[in-house]
Design a protein around this motif. Structure first.
Motif, mmCIF file in Angstrom:
data_model
loop_
_atom_site.group_PDB
_atom_site.id
_atom_site.type_symbol
_atom_site.label_atom_id
_atom_site.label_comp_id
_atom_site.label_asym_id
_atom_site.label_seq_id
_atom_site.Cartn_x
_atom_site.Cartn_y
_atom_site.Cartn_z
ATOM 1 N N LEU A 155 6.128 -2.441 -1.906
ATOM 2 C CA LEU A 155 6.435 -1.546 -0.787
ATOM 3 C C LEU A 155 7.747 -1.949 -0.123
ATOM 4 O O LEU A 155 8.569 -1.101 0.229
ATOM 5 C CB LEU A 155 5.286 -1.557 0.223
ATOM 6 N N GLU A 156 7.951 -3.252 0.032
ATOM 7 C CA GLU A 156 9.201 -3.727 0.624
ATOM 8 C C GLU A 156 10.380 -3.429 -0.297
ATOM 9 O O GLU A 156 11.461 -3.049 0.155
ATOM 10 C CB GLU A 156 9.107 -5.231 0.887
ATOM 11 N N GLU A 157 10.153 -3.588 -1.606
ATOM 12 C CA GLU A 157 11.219 -3.381 -2.589
ATOM 13 C C GLU A 157 11.680 -1.929 -2.611
ATOM 14 O O GLU A 157 12.880 -1.634 -2.733
ATOM 15 C CB GLU A 157 10.684 -3.790 -3.963
ATOM 16 N N THR A 158 10.717 -1.010 -2.488
ATOM 17 C CA THR A 158 11.044 0.415 -2.584
ATOM 18 C C THR A 158 11.310 1.065 -1.235
ATOM 19 O O THR A 158 11.885 2.154 -1.178
ATOM 20 C CB THR A 158 9.891 1.176 -3.261
ATOM 21 N N GLY A 159 10.856 0.416 -0.146
ATOM 22 C CA GLY A 159 10.974 1.030 1.168
ATOM 23 C C GLY A 159 9.972 2.143 1.400
ATOM 24 O O GLY A 159 10.059 2.881 2.392
ATOM 25 N N PHE A 160 8.985 2.264 0.523
ATOM 26 C CA PHE A 160 8.010 3.345 0.628
ATOM 27 C C PHE A 160 6.960 3.011 1.684
ATOM 28 O O PHE A 160 6.480 1.898 1.768
ATOM 29 C CB PHE A 160 7.331 3.551 -0.724
ATOM 30 N N ARG A 161 6.616 4.019 2.479
ATOM 31 C CA ARG A 161 5.516 3.879 3.437
ATOM 32 C C ARG A 161 4.611 5.094 3.270
ATOM 33 O O ARG A 161 5.012 6.216 3.550
ATOM 34 C CB ARG A 161 6.039 3.793 4.881
ATOM 35 N N GLY A 162 3.397 4.853 2.811
ATOM 36 C CA GLY A 162 2.489 5.941 2.510
ATOM 37 C C GLY A 162 1.525 6.245 3.634
ATOM 38 O O GLY A 162 1.667 5.769 4.769
ATOM 39 N N ARG A 163 0.521 7.042 3.297
ATOM 40 C CA ARG A 163 -0.504 7.416 4.262
ATOM 41 C C ARG A 163 -1.885 6.955 3.832
ATOM 42 O O ARG A 163 -2.711 6.614 4.675
ATOM 43 C CB ARG A 163 -0.512 8.944 4.445
ATOM 44 N N SER A 164 -2.153 6.989 2.524
ATOM 45 C CA SER A 164 -3.485 6.652 2.025
ATOM 46 C C SER A 164 -3.440 5.396 1.168
ATOM 47 O O SER A 164 -2.464 5.151 0.463
ATOM 48 C CB SER A 164 -4.048 7.814 1.197
ATOM 49 N N VAL A 165 -4.515 4.609 1.220
ATOM 50 C CA VAL A 165 -4.671 3.411 0.397
ATOM 51 C C VAL A 165 -5.790 3.698 -0.598
ATOM 52 O O VAL A 165 -6.853 4.204 -0.221
ATOM 53 C CB VAL A 165 -5.014 2.178 1.246
ATOM 54 N N ILE A 166 -5.544 3.389 -1.872
ATOM 55 C CA ILE A 166 -6.496 3.707 -2.935
ATOM 56 C C ILE A 166 -6.835 2.442 -3.704
ATOM 57 O O ILE A 166 -5.946 1.721 -4.152
ATOM 58 C CB ILE A 166 -5.926 4.757 -3.911
ATOM 59 N N LEU A 167 -8.122 2.179 -3.860
ATOM 60 C CA LEU A 167 -8.596 1.078 -4.685
ATOM 61 C C LEU A 167 -9.165 1.657 -5.974
ATOM 62 O O LEU A 167 -9.983 2.582 -5.939
ATOM 63 C CB LEU A 167 -9.683 0.281 -3.956
ATOM 64 N N ARG A 225 -21.058 -3.449 -8.558
ATOM 65 C CA ARG A 225 -22.126 -4.116 -9.294
ATOM 66 C C ARG A 225 -21.694 -4.283 -10.748
ATOM 67 O O ARG A 225 -20.948 -3.493 -11.282
ATOM 68 C CB ARG A 225 -23.407 -3.291 -9.231
ATOM 69 N N GLY A 226 -22.192 -5.303 -11.374
ATOM 70 C CA GLY A 226 -21.856 -5.515 -12.780
ATOM 71 C C GLY A 226 -20.463 -6.091 -12.943
ATOM 72 O O GLY A 226 -19.813 -6.537 -11.995
ATOM 73 N N ARG A 227 -19.992 -6.057 -14.159
ATOM 74 C CA ARG A 227 -18.717 -6.687 -14.511
ATOM 75 C C ARG A 227 -17.589 -5.674 -14.438
ATOM 76 O O ARG A 227 -17.756 -4.505 -14.760
ATOM 77 C CB ARG A 227 -18.805 -7.322 -15.891
ATOM 78 N N VAL A 228 -16.409 -6.167 -14.023
ATOM 79 C CA VAL A 228 -15.241 -5.324 -13.805
ATOM 80 C C VAL A 228 -14.128 -5.792 -14.738
ATOM 81 O O VAL A 228 -13.883 -6.993 -14.871
ATOM 82 C CB VAL A 228 -14.777 -5.403 -12.332
ATOM 83 N N ARG A 229 -13.438 -4.816 -15.380
ATOM 84 C CA ARG A 229 -12.353 -5.176 -16.292
ATOM 85 C C ARG A 229 -10.979 -4.918 -15.699
ATOM 86 O O ARG A 229 -9.972 -5.403 -16.198
ATOM 87 C CB ARG A 229 -12.486 -4.442 -17.620
ATOM 88 N N LEU A 230 -10.903 -4.130 -14.618
ATOM 89 C CA LEU A 230 -9.593 -3.829 -14.029
ATOM 90 C C LEU A 230 -9.747 -3.524 -12.552
ATOM 91 O O LEU A 230 -10.698 -2.859 -12.134
ATOM 92 C CB LEU A 230 -8.960 -2.630 -14.741
ATOM 93 N N LEU A 231 -8.804 -4.022 -11.762
ATOM 94 C CA LEU A 231 -8.652 -3.624 -10.364
ATOM 95 C C LEU A 231 -7.238 -3.106 -10.160
ATOM 96 O O LEU A 231 -6.274 -3.655 -10.709
ATOM 97 C CB LEU A 231 -8.871 -4.804 -9.411
ATOM 98 N N GLY A 232 -7.107 -2.065 -9.380
ATOM 99 C CA GLY A 232 -5.795 -1.541 -9.021
ATOM 100 C C GLY A 232 -5.772 -1.205 -7.549
ATOM 101 O O GLY A 232 -6.801 -0.858 -6.953
ATOM 102 N N LEU A 233 -4.609 -1.312 -6.944
ATOM 103 C CA LEU A 233 -4.449 -0.990 -5.533
ATOM 104 C C LEU A 233 -3.145 -0.225 -5.375
ATOM 105 O O LEU A 233 -2.113 -0.618 -5.921
ATOM 106 C CB LEU A 233 -4.414 -2.268 -4.690
ATOM 107 N N GLY A 234 -3.193 0.865 -4.648
ATOM 108 C CA GLY A 234 -1.988 1.665 -4.465
ATOM 109 C C GLY A 234 -1.986 2.388 -3.144
ATOM 110 O O GLY A 234 -2.986 2.430 -2.425
ATOM 111 N N VAL A 235 -0.837 2.930 -2.817
ATOM 112 C CA VAL A 235 -0.714 3.798 -1.650
ATOM 113 C C VAL A 235 -0.006 5.071 -2.101
ATOM 114 O O VAL A 235 0.804 5.053 -3.032
ATOM 115 C CB VAL A 235 0.065 3.131 -0.491
ATOM 116 N N ASN A 236 -0.351 6.189 -1.462
ATOM 117 C CA ASN A 236 0.377 7.416 -1.749
ATOM 118 C C ASN A 236 0.713 8.123 -0.452
ATOM 119 O O ASN A 236 0.353 7.674 0.644
ATOM 120 C CB ASN A 236 -0.391 8.308 -2.723
ATOM 121 N N ASP A 237 1.420 9.231 -0.589
ATOM 122 C CA ASP A 237 1.919 9.923 0.593
ATOM 123 C C ASP A 237 0.907 10.890 1.185
ATOM 124 O O ASP A 237 1.225 11.645 2.101
ATOM 125 C CB ASP A 237 3.230 10.647 0.284
ATOM 126 N N GLY A 238 -0.300 10.901 0.627
ATOM 127 C CA GLY A 238 -1.338 11.758 1.156
ATOM 128 C C GLY A 238 -1.296 13.172 0.645
ATOM 129 O O GLY A 238 -2.086 14.015 1.069
#
Length: 363
Positions: free
Chosen positions: A275-287, A328-341
């Motif tokens: 976010l600092e690198e791109t200067g982007f500021r979004g509205r929503s956080v997505i897991l 619950r159970g086993r997880v193979r991937l986590l991702g975190l992002g923000v978008n502009d809504g």
């Protein structure tokens, strides 16, 4: 109507090439930019490392198994951003119509170059020469009459390639491509296409748009167009960024709230840096959570005010992990992002998080 002249420029193994340029001891050696520890990920791999099958977004452990002599260096994003600024300045000497995609790639419309009338391929060759002279780095360029074909062409003769796809070449080129080699068709979409017998561009071109829309929704219309090389998107110099995201696929599936929270903390730090690198500021956080059986779920919140620091973002991300309950159970991937809504996503962008970790350079 005259055809446009579109160039897609993609720097070759950008992060790794900058490191090898700046440290002669790294030249000619298999190199990965990223973290070497158990949960580290390759952000970029030199061509010497790629010969062993090392690729960006690969877990560090897997990369070391493929190439035991692999050297790891920590990313220097300030250095990469500075080189990127140099390259974009070169682009703008040739055209004001420059659409950056990331630090290491951009589209250019050179239908009317600032340097005077010239064939687009000649302009691309001059741009490549200027980049090499001024940064000591190589770039690959694809030249065509639309963005999709230019992007396809730029990846065909790496490194240091220049590939022209004209109107008479497009149909045969696309017909021979494997479906997963189409830009924008990620592993999940390719798997679905293969399941219904669409293995190549020729197969895709034979499917009707109506059938593709029934099977794949709005993105089906886009698939029908790219199958025949149609893309009327303009080069947009001021194209607004709509999302920023990071993700990690684990070498071994992970279970338990504590272990997932620890990984999520690392993703928060990485996302905040992005976010600092791109200067982007979004509205929503997505897991994004992908379970061991490949089922993907997302959890979204729109905080007010939007988090402006690591700790605030961490609290929100942890809240998404816990609500409605930890996975619950086993997880193979986590991702975190923000978008502009924006409610309606670009049909070409099948997934906020991309299909191959394009937050990392691939050139």
């Amino acid at each position: 109507m005259s055809l446009r002249g579109i160039i897609h420029v993609d720097m070759d193994a950008f992060y790794a090439s900058v490191e090898q340029r700046d440290d002669p001891a790294l030249r000619g050696r298999p190199l990965a930019v990223g973290g070497r520890d158990g949960r580290g990920v390759v952000a970029a791999a030199s061509y010497e490392a790629r010969a062993f099958g090392v690729r960006s977004a690969m877990p560090a452990g897997e990369a070391l198994r493929r190439c035991p002599d692999l050297l790891f260096v920590r990313p220097r994003f300030d250095a990469y951003k500075e080189v990127s600024r140099q390259i974009r300045a070169i682009f703008r000497r040739f055209t004001p119509l420059v659409e950056p995609v990331s630090l290491d790639e951009a589209y250019l419309d050179v239908t009317r170059p600032l340097t005077g009338p010239a064939p687009p391929a000649e302009v691309a060759a001059r741009i490549k020469a200027a980049i090499l002279s001024e940064t000591q780095l190589t770039a690959s360029a694809g030249v065509s009459f639309n963005k999709f074909l230019a992007k396809t062409a730029s990846g065909m003769n790496k490194p240091d390639g220049l590939t022209l796809v004209g109107p008479d070449d497009a149909a045969a080129l696309l017909a021979g491509l494997a479906i997963e080699d189409f830009h924008g068709v990620g592993p999940r979409t390719a798997e679905k296409l293969r399941a219904v017998g669409i293995l190549t561009g020729a197969d895709l071109a034979q499917a009707s748009e109506a059938w593709l829309v029934r099977r794949f929704g709005r993105s089906g219309a886009w698939l029908a167009r790219i199958a025949v090389g149609q893309d009327d998107r303009p080069v947009e110099p001021d194209r607004p960024r709509r999302s920023v995201s990071v993700e990690q696929t684990f070498a071994r599936d992970v279970a338990g709230r504590a272990a997932l929270a620890e990984i999520l903390r690392e993703l928060v730090i990485d996302l905040n840096r992005r976010l600092e690198e791109t200067g982007f500021r979004g509205r929503s956080v997505i897991l994004k959570i992908r379970s061991a059986d490949f089922v993907t779920r997302t959890r979204t919140t729109t905080p007010k005010p939007f988090p402006q620091d690591v700790e605030s973002l961490w609290k929100i991300a942890l809240g998404l992990l816990d609500r409605p309950e930890p996975p619950r159970g086993r997880v193979r991937l986590l991702g975190l992002g923000v978008n502009d809504g924006t409610e309606e996503a670009d049909p070409r962008q099948f997934d906020l998080f991309g299909t191959n970790g394009r937050d990392f350079p691939q050139g």
